[in-house]
Design a protein around this motif. Structure first.
Motif, PDB file in Angstrom:
ATOM      1  N   PRO A   1      61.768  -1.525  77.618  1.00 34.32           N
ATOM      2  CA  PRO A   1      63.144  -2.005  77.470  1.00 34.32           C
ATOM      3  C   PRO A   1      63.889  -1.289  76.353  1.00 34.32           C
ATOM      4  CG  PRO A   1      61.611  -3.568  76.523  1.00 34.32           C
ATOM      5  CD  PRO A   1      60.777  -2.506  77.168  1.00 34.32           C
ATOM      6  N   ARG A   2      65.204  -1.281  76.468  1.00 33.95           N
ATOM      7  CA  ARG A   2      66.052  -0.672  75.452  1.00 33.95           C
ATOM      8  C   ARG A   2      65.768  -1.246  74.061  1.00 33.95           C
ATOM      9  NH1 ARG A   2      68.653   3.211  73.561  1.00 33.95           N
ATOM     10  NH2 ARG A   2      69.414   3.657  75.657  1.00 33.95           N
ATOM     11  N   SER A   3      65.506  -2.539  73.987  1.00 30.55           N
ATOM     12  CA  SER A   3      65.272  -3.170  72.686  1.00 30.55           C
ATOM     13  C   SER A   3      64.073  -2.567  71.971  1.00 30.55           C
ATOM     14  CB  SER A   3      65.087  -4.684  72.839  1.00 30.55           C
ATOM     15  OG  SER A   3      64.071  -4.976  73.780  1.00 30.55           O
TER      16      SER A   3
ATOM     17  N   VAL B   1      62.016   0.859  67.446  1.00 30.83           N
ATOM     18  CA  VAL B   1      61.337   2.052  66.932  1.00 30.83           C
ATOM     19  C   VAL B   1      62.291   2.882  66.075  1.00 30.83           C
ATOM     20  CG1 VAL B   1      60.370   4.282  67.638  1.00 30.83           C
ATOM     21  CG2 VAL B   1      59.577   2.191  68.723  1.00 30.83           C
ATOM     22  N   ALA B   2      63.533   3.006  66.497  1.00 34.66           N
ATOM     23  CA  ALA B   2      64.514   3.765  65.711  1.00 34.66           C
ATOM     24  C   ALA B   2      64.766   3.100  64.362  1.00 34.66           C
ATOM     25  CB  ALA B   2      65.818   3.885  66.498  1.00 34.66           C
ATOM     26  N   ARG B   3      64.888   1.777  64.352  1.00 32.50           N
ATOM     27  CA  ARG B   3      65.096   1.070  63.079  1.00 32.50           C
ATOM     28  C   ARG B   3      63.924   1.278  62.140  1.00 32.50           C
ATOM     29  NH1 ARG B   3      67.577  -3.015  66.134  1.00 32.50           N
ATOM     30  NH2 ARG B   3      65.584  -4.073  66.433  1.00 32.50           N
ATOM     31  N   GLN B   4      62.708   1.153  62.674  1.00 36.15           N
ATOM     32  CA  GLN B   4      61.524   1.305  61.839  1.00 36.15           C
ATOM     33  C   GLN B   4      61.406   2.721  61.282  1.00 36.15           C
ATOM     34  OE1 GLN B   4      57.963  -0.077  63.783  1.00 36.15           O
ATOM     35  NE2 GLN B   4      58.819  -2.080  64.275  1.00 36.15           N
ATOM     36  N   ALA B   5      61.917   3.708  62.017  1.00 38.15           N
ATOM     37  CA  ALA B   5      61.850   5.093  61.573  1.00 38.15           C
ATOM     38  C   ALA B   5      63.036   5.468  60.687  1.00 38.15           C
ATOM     39  CB  ALA B   5      61.802   6.024  62.777  1.00 38.15           C
ATOM     40  N   GLY B   6      63.985   4.541  60.517  1.00 40.13           N
ATOM     41  CA  GLY B   6      65.183   4.862  59.753  1.00 40.13           C
ATOM     42  C   GLY B   6      66.017   5.926  60.431  1.00 40.13           C
TER      43      GLY B   6
END
Length: 309
Positions: free
Chosen positions: A113-115, A120-125
């Motif tokens: 899912p998109r979420s 993953v993007a948030r966790q990677a900054g």
């Protein structure tokens, strides 16, 4: 609670399947991830049914050749191509992907899912992943997906023997790989290089050891330390030398050896006590890791020492 994602029955029925076994994880905070096996050795020729529309992707690894696969999106013919065993294909569930079923097929489908991509993007900054790059009906030679898929296919065959930590670990690796390879994800913040604090490592190990059956989820443990799953998994590996699911496996074997050395229990009882699904599961894992069967190991352990003449 009703199933929301496109996996299991919701994926299988449009593909003419009565049974579509799945493994599910909720490793990321806002996302439910799953992998489903789809196999039909004698299909009825027809167009596949429409899958439920979703802001999500399916990533499929093929285990069987499928010549002249006629692909459709949004009600329109797109292309016809030869699918090859070992290739990876992407499908956007917002675009109503369908194909003509006229030959036997065998695949696994990862539900993404998109979420999950956002997490993953948030966790990677990193900036949010826009859309995954793919062409309908065009496969990719993706060695990482082949490795993950082969491991998860074995787990799908024996779900009662599969611990949740393993599924969590594999699906987290899958999501990060897809985000980077097909979504262009690029980390901005440097990954945490240090391990857990000593007290954190001890508490995490105690938490894992308290549930040798492996039902606890990585998300649950990571949240207790206020960490993302990715950060916790990396830090745990730095601190212990092993990812959580492999550390737990070593603990199972350690407990089993202690029981075989000290107590007159049956191998079946030892298997259950040490967190294995059954004696067969215990024997298979022990033999693969230790190099001999539990019965042989136990006989050697209890063999009287030879006296020197």
């Amino acid at each position: 609670m009703a199933q929301a994602g496109v996996y299991g029955r919701r994926l299988g029925e449009p593909l003419q399947l009565k049974d579509a076994p799945s493994l599910i994880t909720r490793t990321l905070r806002s996302a439910e991830l799953a992998v489903t096996e789809t196999r039909n050795d004698s299909p009825v020729r027809d167009m596949s049914g429409s899958l439920p529309a979703d802001d999500a992707y399916l990533v499929s690894l093929k285990f069987r050749d499928y010549d002249d696969c006629e692909c459709w999106e949004q009600g329109r013919y797109v292309t016809k191509s030869n699918i090859r065993r070992g290739a990876t294909y992407l499908y956007d569930l917002k675009r109503d992907p369908r194909y003509v079923i006229d030959k036997p097929f065998h695949s696994i489908f990862f539900y993404l899912p998109r979420s999950a991509l956002d997490d993953v993007a948030r966790q990677a900054g990193a900036p949010r992943v826009d859309e995954l790059a793919y062409e309908p009906g065009i496969g990719h030679d993706d060695g990482v997906i082949r490795h993950l898929g082969a491991s998860l296919l074995e787990a799908l065959k024996r779900p009662e023997e599969t611990n949740q930590l393993f599924v969590d670990h594999m699906m987290l690796a899958f999501t990060a790989h897809v985000a980077q390879t097909y979504g262009g994800l690029r980390r901005i913040t440097a990954p945490a290089r240090g391990g857990l604090a000593a007290w954190q490592a001890k508490q995490a190990c105690d938490r894992l050891a308290s549930d040798l059956g492996g039902k606890i989820r990585l998300q649950q443990i990571a949240t207790e330390f206020g960490l993302s799953v990715g950060h916790f998994s990396r830090a745990f590996r730095i601190s212990t030398g092993l990812p959580p699911h492999q550390w737990l496996l070593q603990q199972r074997l350690k407990v089993a050896k202690q029981l075989m050395a000290a107590r007159d229990l049956s191998l079946s009882e030892i298997a259950i006590t040490a967190g294995f699904a059954n004696q067969s599961h215990f024997t298979r894992v022990f033999s693969a890791v230790v190099g001999v069967s539990p019965a042989a190991w136990r006989r050697e352990m209890h063999r009287p020492a030879r006296s020197e003449s």
